[in-house]
Design an enzyme around this catalytic site. Structure first.
Site, PDB file in Angstrom:
ATOM      1  N   PHE A 129       0.854  -1.192   0.000  1.00 47.02           N
ATOM      2  CA  PHE A 129       0.000   0.000   0.000  1.00 47.02           C
ATOM      3  C   PHE A 129       0.895   1.249   0.000  1.00 47.02           C
ATOM      4  O   PHE A 129       1.869   1.322   0.763  1.00 47.02           O
ATOM      5  CB  PHE A 129      -0.910  -0.013   1.229  1.00 47.02           C
ATOM      6  N   ASP A 198       2.205  -4.824   8.555  1.00 50.33           N
ATOM      7  CA  ASP A 198       0.999  -4.006   8.486  1.00 50.33           C
ATOM      8  C   ASP A 198      -0.178  -4.973   8.379  1.00 50.33           C
ATOM      9  O   ASP A 198      -0.265  -5.766   7.423  1.00 50.33           O
ATOM     10  CB  ASP A 198       1.081  -3.076   7.260  1.00 50.33           C
TER      11      ASP A 198
HETATM   12  C1  LIG Z   1      -2.120  -1.737   3.941  1.00 49.88           C
HETATM   13  C2  LIG Z   1      -2.653  -0.409   4.366  1.00 49.88           C
HETATM   14  N1  LIG Z   1      -1.969   0.322   5.258  1.00 49.88           N
HETATM   15  C3  LIG Z   1      -2.428   1.527   5.661  1.00 49.88           C
HETATM   16  C4  LIG Z   1      -3.621   2.031   5.174  1.00 49.88           C
HETATM   17  C5  LIG Z   1      -4.177   3.366   5.547  1.00 49.88           C
HETATM   18  O1  LIG Z   1      -3.492   4.038   6.473  1.00 49.88           O
HETATM   19  P1  LIG Z   1      -4.167   5.288   7.210  1.00 49.88           P
HETATM   20  O2  LIG Z   1      -5.185   4.733   8.148  1.00 49.88           O
HETATM   21  O3  LIG Z   1      -3.041   5.958   7.868  1.00 49.88           O
HETATM   22  O4  LIG Z   1      -4.854   6.111   6.174  1.00 49.88           O
HETATM   23  C6  LIG Z   1      -4.352   1.286   4.251  1.00 49.88           C
HETATM   24  C7  LIG Z   1      -5.628   1.831   3.732  1.00 49.88           C
HETATM   25  O5  LIG Z   1      -6.320   1.280   2.964  1.00 49.88           O
HETATM   26  C8  LIG Z   1      -3.860   0.049   3.835  1.00 49.88           C
HETATM   27  O6  LIG Z   1      -4.520  -0.670   2.945  1.00 49.88           O
END
Ligand SMILES: Cc1ncc(COP(=O)(O)O)c(C=O)c1O
Length: 428
Positions: A129, A198
Site C-alpha cells: 500500500f 501491516d
Molecule cells: C495496507 C494499508 N496500510 C495503511 C492504510 C491506511 O493508512 P491510514 O489509516 O493511515 O490512512 C491502508 C488503507 O487502505 C492500507 O490498505
C-alpha cells in the site's frame, strides 16, 4: 452447480449468522467493502450519544478518570490483542496506521543502527500500500538508508546481511494475497533483520499470530493495523500498534524509542517533567490525547469480536470467509465467462485474505459504479482492479449469489458504458 437456493440453505445453517444482527445494514445494499470501511455496529450510535451527552456533557473533565477515557487506548488494545495473537497489555490504539508505521519503523531502524550500523536496507513489496512505501521512503531519506522494493516472490532472495528491516503488509490491498507470516518472519530474523507487519487487511479478517506457534524466531517485532476496516470502528477510526514485549518490556526501558515522544507516552505524564522518559511497555507508542468519540465507536466494533468468541471466534470466521470468497470466485468464473474478468487473487484459499479481486483491461471503474448504483458496493483500485471484500460477521452466502447476478447483468447489458458511470469521483 450451486443455485440461489443452495446459498439460502448455507445461510440457514450458518452458525455465525446471528452476528449479522450486531450491525446496521441499509436495505437494498450488498456491502462488499468492509475491507475499506466497515459497517456500523448497532451499539455505536447509543454509545456515542452516551459519551457525548453524559460523559462529555455532564462528566466533563472528570470523565478522564470516572469514565475511564484515559485507559481507552489500552482497553481497546486489549480488545484487539486476541485477534492478532498478542496478550493483553501489548497493543495500544491511537493515531493512524501511517503515523503508527512511522513510529514503529523508526524504532526498528534505531534498534538495528544501535547494534549493527552496517545494515542499511528496508525491504518491502513493490505493490505494498502506498502509504507504507511513502513512510518508509521518508525514513530512508532521513537515515541515509535504501528502500528496496521487490515482487512478492523475490522477498526471500533479498534477505541478506544488508537488511535492516523487512516491512510487509500481510494481506495485499490489491491482490488479496496473504504472505506466510511465520516463514518470512523466521527467514528475515535468520538474516539478522527486524520485521514489521501491516495488518490493515488482516486484523479481524484472518487469524493472525504475531508471536508464532513455533520457535521464537517466528515472532514478529512490530505490527500496525487499521481500526476502520474489518474492525468496524467507523470512518477514520484510530489504528493500533503492537511491539513484541521483548522490545518494550524486557529490555532496559530506554532501549526502545519512538520518535513521536508525546506526553502521554511518558512514564509519568502528570508529573509534567521537562525531560522525556518513555513509559514501560507499549504505552510509549502513545503520543497525544486520544480521540474519545472515535475510540468509543471502535470499542463497539471490537465488542462484536468478543461476542463472536461464543461462535468459534476468528477460526470460525476464517472458515466462513474462505467459503464466501471461494463461492464468489466459482460463481463469477462460471457466469461471467467471456466478459474479460481475470482472477487477480490467489486461487489457493490458504494464500488469500478475505477479499477477491478481478482485473479487467477496460471499464473496471465504470463497472464498479454500475454495481454500486444497483446496491452492490465494492470498490475499484487503479489501474484495473475490481475489489470485493467479504466480511463473515455479516456477509451472507445469498449476498454472494446476488452480487454475482448483478455483476453478470452489468457486464452482459453493457450498462456500465453509460456516461454517468464513467465520471471519476475523488474516492474510488
Ligand atoms: C495496507 C494499508 N496500510 C495503511 C492504510 C491506511 O493508512 P491510514 O489509516 O493511515 O490512512 C491502508 C488503507 O487502505 C492500507 O490498505
Amino acid at each position: 452447480m450451486t443455485t440461489r437456493k443452495d446459498c439460502l440453505a448455507l445461510d440457514a445453517h450458518d452458525k455465525l449468522s446471528p452476528l449479522r444482527e450486531h450491525f446496521t445494514l441499509p436495505d437494498g445494499v450488498i456491502y462488499l467493502d468492509g475491507n475499506s470501511l466497515g459497517v456500523l455496529p448497532k451499539a455505536a450510535p447509543a454509545r456515542i450519544q452516551q459519551v457525548v451527552q453524559h460523559e462529555w456533557g455532564v462528566g466533563l473533565i472528570r470523565s478522564w478518570n470516572t469514565a475511564g477515557w484515559i485507559d481507552l487506548a489500552r482497553r481497546l488494545g486489549d480488545g484487539i490483542a486476541p485477534l492478532i495473537g498478542a496478550e493483553a497489555g501489548e497493543v495500544i490504539v491511537g493515531d493512524s496506521t501511517s503515523v503508527n508505521l512511522y513510529k514503529v519503523l523508526s524504532a526498528a531502524i534505531a534498534l538495528v543502527k544501535a547494534d549493527e550500523g552496517h545494515r542499511s536496507v528496508i525491504l518491502s513489496e513493490r505493490s505494498n500500500f502506498p502509504t507504507d512505501l511513502y513512510i518508509a521512503d521518508s525514513l530512508v531519506r532521513a537515515h541515509g538508508m535504501e528502500l528496496k522494493l521487490v515482487d512478492a516472490d523475490e522477498i526471500e532472495a533479498h534477505l541478506n546481511e544488508k537488511l535492516a528491516v523487512l516491512m510487509l503488509t500481510h494481506v495485499n490491498y490489491r491482490t488479496g494475497r496473504m504472505h506466510d507470516m511465520p516463514a518470512l518472519t523466521r527467514a528475515a530474523h535468520a538474516a539478522g533483520a527486524l520485521v514489521v507487519w501491516d495488518l490493515a487487511h488482516s486484523a479481524g479478517a484472518v487469524p493472525v499470530n504475531l508471536k508464532g506457534d513455533g520457535p521464537p524466531e517466528e515472532a514478529a517485532d512490530f505490527a500496525v493495523g487499521c481500526g476502520y476496516k474489518y474492525l468496524n470502528g467507523g470512518p477514520g477510526a484510530p489504528a493500533f500498534v503492537w511491539a513484541h514485549p521483548w522490545h518494550t518490556e524486557y529490555m532496559d526501558s530506554q532501549h526502545l524509542r519512538q520518535p513521536l515522544s508525546g506526553w502521554l507516552g511518558h512514564a509519568a505524564p502528570f508529573e509534567f517533567k521537562a525531560d522525556y522518559h518513555p513509559a514501560r511497555g507499549i504505552q510509549r507508542f502513545v503520543c497525544g490525547t486520544p480521540p474519545v468519540l472515535s475510540m468509543s465507536a471502535l470499542e463497539c466494533g471490537l465488542d462484536v469480536f468478543h461476542a463472536a468468541e461464543a461462535y468459534g471466534g476468528m477460526d470460525a470466521l476464517r472458515g466462513k470467509s474462505v467459503a464466501l470468497t471461494t463461492l464468489f470466485i466459482e460463481l463469477v468464473e462460471e457466469y461471467c465467462v467471456g466478459q474479460g474478468l481475470t482472477l487477480f487473487t490467489p486461487r489457493d484459499p490458504a494464500q488469500r485474505g478475505s477479499q477477491v479481486s478481478f482485473a479487467r483491461g477496460t471499464g473496471g471503474y465504470a463497472i464498479m459504479q454500475a454495481l454500486i448504483a444497483r446496491g452492490v458496493i465494492g470498490d475499484f483500485r487503479a489501474p484495473d482492479i475490481l475489489r470485493f471484500g467479504f466480511t463473515p460477521l455479516y456477509t451472507r452466502y445469498v449476498d454472494v449469489w446476488d452480487a454475482m447476478v448483478h455483476l453478470t447483468q452489468v457486464l452482459q447489458t453493457g450498462e456500465w458504458r453509460e456516461p454517468r458511470f464513467n465520471q471519476r469521483a475523488a474516492v474510488t
